[in-house]
Structure formats: C-alpha cells, structure tokens
Design a protein around this motif. Structure first.
Motif, PDB file in Angstrom:
ATOM      1  N   ASN A  77       3.874   1.478  -1.270  1.00  0.00           N
ATOM      2  CA  ASN A  77       4.421   1.568  -2.627  1.00  0.00           C
ATOM      3  C   ASN A  77       3.382   2.108  -3.602  1.00  0.00           C
ATOM      4  OD1 ASN A  77       6.868   0.587  -1.736  1.00  0.00           O
ATOM      5  ND2 ASN A  77       6.436  -1.527  -2.361  1.00  0.00           N
ATOM      6  N   TYR A  78       2.158   1.663  -3.460  1.00  0.00           N
ATOM      7  CA  TYR A  78       1.076   2.134  -4.334  1.00  0.00           C
ATOM      8  C   TYR A  78       0.880   3.636  -4.170  1.00  0.00           C
ATOM      9  CZ  TYR A  78      -3.761   3.239  -5.563  1.00  0.00           C
ATOM     10  OH  TYR A  78      -4.882   3.841  -6.067  1.00  0.00           O
ATOM     11  N   LEU A  79       0.791   4.109  -2.927  1.00  0.00           N
ATOM     12  CA  LEU A  79       0.586   5.540  -2.691  1.00  0.00           C
ATOM     13  C   LEU A  79       1.783   6.372  -3.156  1.00  0.00           C
ATOM     14  CD1 LEU A  79      -1.108   5.510   0.835  1.00  0.00           C
ATOM     15  CD2 LEU A  79      -2.177   5.901  -1.386  1.00  0.00           C
ATOM     16  N   THR A  80       2.980   5.833  -2.953  1.00  0.00           N
ATOM     17  CA  THR A  80       4.185   6.542  -3.392  1.00  0.00           C
ATOM     18  C   THR A  80       4.175   6.729  -4.908  1.00  0.00           C
ATOM     19  OG1 THR A  80       5.406   5.592  -1.549  1.00  0.00           O
ATOM     20  CG2 THR A  80       6.714   6.533  -3.339  1.00  0.00           C
ATOM     21  N   GLN A  81       3.843   5.694  -5.636  1.00  0.00           N
ATOM     22  CA  GLN A  81       3.804   5.765  -7.098  1.00  0.00           C
ATOM     23  C   GLN A  81       2.669   6.675  -7.558  1.00  0.00           C
ATOM     24  OE1 GLN A  81       3.609   1.804  -8.569  1.00  0.00           O
ATOM     25  NE2 GLN A  81       5.671   1.243  -7.860  1.00  0.00           N
ATOM     26  N   LYS A  82       1.560   6.636  -6.881  1.00  0.00           N
ATOM     27  CA  LYS A  82       0.392   7.411  -7.294  1.00  0.00           C
ATOM     28  C   LYS A  82       0.630   8.920  -7.121  1.00  0.00           C
ATOM     29  CE  LYS A  82      -4.535   7.898  -6.535  1.00  0.00           C
ATOM     30  NZ  LYS A  82      -5.724   7.408  -5.875  1.00  0.00           N
ATOM     31  N   TYR A  83       1.281   9.326  -6.061  1.00  0.00           N
ATOM     32  CA  TYR A  83       1.412  10.749  -5.748  1.00  0.00           C
ATOM     33  C   TYR A  83       2.819  11.312  -6.013  1.00  0.00           C
ATOM     34  CZ  TYR A  83      -3.198  10.249  -3.754  1.00  0.00           C
ATOM     35  OH  TYR A  83      -4.536  10.007  -3.597  1.00  0.00           O
ATOM     36  N   GLN A  84       3.626  10.672  -6.802  1.00  0.00           N
ATOM     37  CA  GLN A  84       4.940  11.230  -7.160  1.00  0.00           C
ATOM     38  C   GLN A  84       4.824  12.184  -8.299  1.00  0.00           C
ATOM     39  OE1 GLN A  84       7.697   8.031  -7.889  1.00  0.00           O
ATOM     40  NE2 GLN A  84       8.375   8.066  -5.775  1.00  0.00           N
ATOM     41  N   TYR A 140       0.831  -1.205   0.000  1.00  0.00           N
ATOM     42  CA  TYR A 140       0.000   0.000   0.000  1.00  0.00           C
ATOM     43  C   TYR A 140       0.870   1.263   0.000  1.00  0.00           C
ATOM     44  CZ  TYR A 140      -3.876   3.122   1.059  1.00  0.00           C
ATOM     45  OH  TYR A 140      -4.803   4.121   1.006  1.00  0.00           O
TER      46      TYR A 140
END
Length: 77
Positions: free
Chosen positions: A70-77, A68
């Motif tokens: 990793n998902y948020l990091t990729q989504k909001y970069q 989760y």
C-alpha cells in the motif's frame, strides 16, 4: 585474628625501608582494582529502547507485506 591484624603485627617488627616497600605494593594493588563502569547519562540511545514498537501484538508477515505494498502504491501513483 584477621588477616589485617596479622599484617599489622608483622609490619610492626619490620624496619622502615621494608614498611615503605609494603606500602608501595599495597598502593600498586589498589590501583590495579577495576574502576566501576561509568554511569550512562539519561537521554542516551539506551533510554530509547523499544520506542518504535507497535502497541499491542506485532503485525504478521502478511500484514507487513500488505502495508508495504500500500505504501509503494501510494508513493508511485
């Protein structure tokens, strides 16, 4: 002698009006019996149970948290 045979013998001795009453009562009892549940058609959600399961063992809480993050990091970069 079965109950059906005893009932048949008893009914033979009754007048027509009482036989009709017994017939109506028997039809009433037949209608009171529960009907079988309706069949679930194929393709309903019940057929999809377990479709979202991961193959193999379930991931641990730490693994889920890492996924989760990793998902948020990729989504909001």
């Amino acid at each position: 002698m079965t109950a059906a045979e005893k009932l048949y013998q008893l009914i033979q001795t009754l007048p027509e009006s009482q036989i009709n009453e017994i017939l109506h009562f028997a039809q009433f009892l037949q209608q009171k019996q529960p009907s079988p549940p309706p069949a679930i058609p194929p393709g309903t959600l019940t057929g999809l149970r377990g479709i979202a399961k991961h193959p193999g063992t379930a991931p641990s809480d730490d693994e889920l948290q890492t996924e989760y993050i990793n998902y948020l990091t990729q989504k909001y970069q």
